[in-house]
Design an enzyme around this catalytic site. Structure first.
Site, PDB file in Angstrom:
ATOM      1  N   HIS A 168      53.845  72.395  10.949  1.00 48.69           N
ATOM      2  CA  HIS A 168      54.142  72.537  12.377  1.00 48.69           C
ATOM      3  C   HIS A 168      54.290  71.179  13.065  1.00 48.69           C
ATOM      4  O   HIS A 168      53.294  70.644  13.578  1.00 48.69           O
ATOM      5  CB  HIS A 168      53.008  73.300  13.064  1.00 48.69           C
ATOM      6  CG  HIS A 168      52.977  74.759  12.768  1.00 48.69           C
ATOM      7  ND1 HIS A 168      53.549  75.695  13.604  1.00 48.69           N
ATOM      8  CD2 HIS A 168      52.461  75.443  11.727  1.00 48.69           C
ATOM      9  CE1 HIS A 168      53.376  76.913  13.089  1.00 48.69           C
ATOM     10  NE2 HIS A 168      52.713  76.778  11.951  1.00 48.69           N
ATOM     11  N   GLU A 195      55.404  70.525  15.930  1.00 47.76           N
ATOM     12  CA  GLU A 195      55.101  70.608  17.371  1.00 47.76           C
ATOM     13  C   GLU A 195      53.603  70.446  17.650  1.00 47.76           C
ATOM     14  O   GLU A 195      53.208  70.252  18.798  1.00 47.76           O
ATOM     15  CB  GLU A 195      55.633  71.932  17.949  1.00 47.76           C
ATOM     16  CG  GLU A 195      54.771  73.159  17.711  1.00 47.76           C
ATOM     17  CD  GLU A 195      54.908  73.749  16.317  1.00 47.76           C
ATOM     18  OE1 GLU A 195      55.508  73.096  15.435  1.00 47.76           O
ATOM     19  OE2 GLU A 195      54.397  74.871  16.091  1.00 47.76           O
ATOM     20  N   CYS A 203      57.624  77.392  10.193  1.00 49.41           N
ATOM     21  CA  CYS A 203      56.691  78.409   9.706  1.00 49.41           C
ATOM     22  C   CYS A 203      57.341  79.789   9.711  1.00 49.41           C
ATOM     23  O   CYS A 203      58.216  80.045   8.898  1.00 49.41           O
ATOM     24  CB  CYS A 203      55.399  78.360  10.531  1.00 49.41           C
ATOM     25  SG  CYS A 203      53.986  79.112   9.711  1.00 49.41           S
TER      26      CYS A 203
END
Lengths: 90, 236
Positions: B208, B210, B91
């Site tokens: 994302h 994560e 990002c």
């Protein structure tokens, strides 16, 4: 001392999402027939020095490396000595 | 096979806000040893991998990633990448890597100027990379997007070259893997969600990974990215 005006605009051929949204909004205000709106950025700065050529070279470096993103944006700038009406365009 | 933990340096800029997520998630991989790097740190402290996390570095002033790019640590990151080190930008990290010219293109405001935040299907385009070896070509994975400037463009005339070199790692798609305009959440050219550099050791992606590494947060598709990186470092 020089007063510098920098104009940063989306490169031709690069889609400008902000311009597109503004263009779609204007007819709602009764403004029809408006096309090719491009939204950019206007930056003013004051630069110390007494050599307009050097100031121009410095500002060009600032534009290339930070003030504009040359991949998607064009830039141009005006350099005006503070306190006079004469200027130098680039 | 090398021994020892795989050290993940997570770079924290003023305004980063996904570094804890990345650090937490990496701590769930037994082989990984995550730690933070402050943007003014003079070196990478023995990193095997670098992560530039999501967030709003420097308040997104001027352009996203434009100021972070000049943080002292980015010189170290650039040298690390030039030596073949693995760098993952997520990002805002992706935006910073494009501003630093470590990856092609630029990220503009989303089409329609809407901030988007939702689960997103991605089609895997490359699996012969250090970031995607645990995936299959054409596989559809679901990883959330959360951004305002994810509208990737190659710039004026680089698109053909980028596509010919196969630098696109992920594309936005629908649940069946169809890369369509309707499945494009932000207007990105060719539905590009993530791209590699020519050396395949730098990956930038808007989604994302994560955030989908534990069932608690709704999925585990993101684990493949980090596990692939760990595999690569351990295999040497």
């Amino acid at each position: 001392m020089y007063r510098v005006s920098v104009y940063v605009t989306p490169k031709a051929g690069v889609v400008d999402p902000q311009g597109a949204v503004v263009e779609r909004a204007l007819p709602a205000l009764g403004h029809s027939g408006v096309h090719n709106i491009r939204v950019g950025r206007y930056i003013t700065l004051e630069v110390e020095g007494d050599d307009a050529g050097k100031v121009s070279a410095d500002v060009d470096d600032m534009c290339r490396r930070l003030l504009a993103n040359p991949i998607i944006e064009d830039y141009r700038f005006d350099v005006l000595p503070v306190g006079t009406a004469a200027g130098e365009g680039t | 096979m090398r021994a020892g933990p795989v050290r993940f340096g997570i770079v924290v800029f003023p305004g980063s806000n996904c570094e804890y997520d990345a650090c937490h998630v990496l701590s769930t991989f037994p082989e990984a040893e995550p730690y933070y790097l402050w943007h003014k740190d003079p070196d990478l402290r023995g990193a095997d991998c670098i992560i530039l996390p999501g967030g709003f570095s420097y308040g997104d002033y001027l352009r996203t990633g434009a100021i972070a790019r000049f943080s002292p640590i980015m010189q170290e990151v650039t040298a690390f990448a030039a030596g073949g080190g693995l760098v993952l930008g997520i990002c805002n990290g992706f935006q910073t890597l494009t501003e630093a010219h470590l990856l092609h293109g630029a990220l503009r405001r989303n089409r329609g100027l809407r901030f988007i935040c939702h689960p997103q299907y991605l089609r895997v385009e490359r699996t012969d990379t250090p970031f995607t070896s645990r995936l299959r070509v054409g596989q559809v994975i679901q990883i959330p997007v959360n951004h305002n400037e994810g509208n990737w463009t190659a710039g004026a005339d680089r698109l053909q070259e980028i596509e010919e070199q196969g630098l696109v790692a992920f594309r936005y798609c629908d649940a069946e893997g169809n890369v369509t305009e309707a499945a494009n959440p932000n207007g990105a050219t060719d539905n590009v969600a993530g791209i590699l550099n020519e050396g395949n050791n730098i990956l930038g992606m808007m989604p994302h990974p994560e955030r989908v590494c534990e069932d608690l947060t709704g999925g585990t598709d993101g684990r493949a990215v980090f596990q692939s990186m760990i595999d690569r470092v351990l295999e040497g």
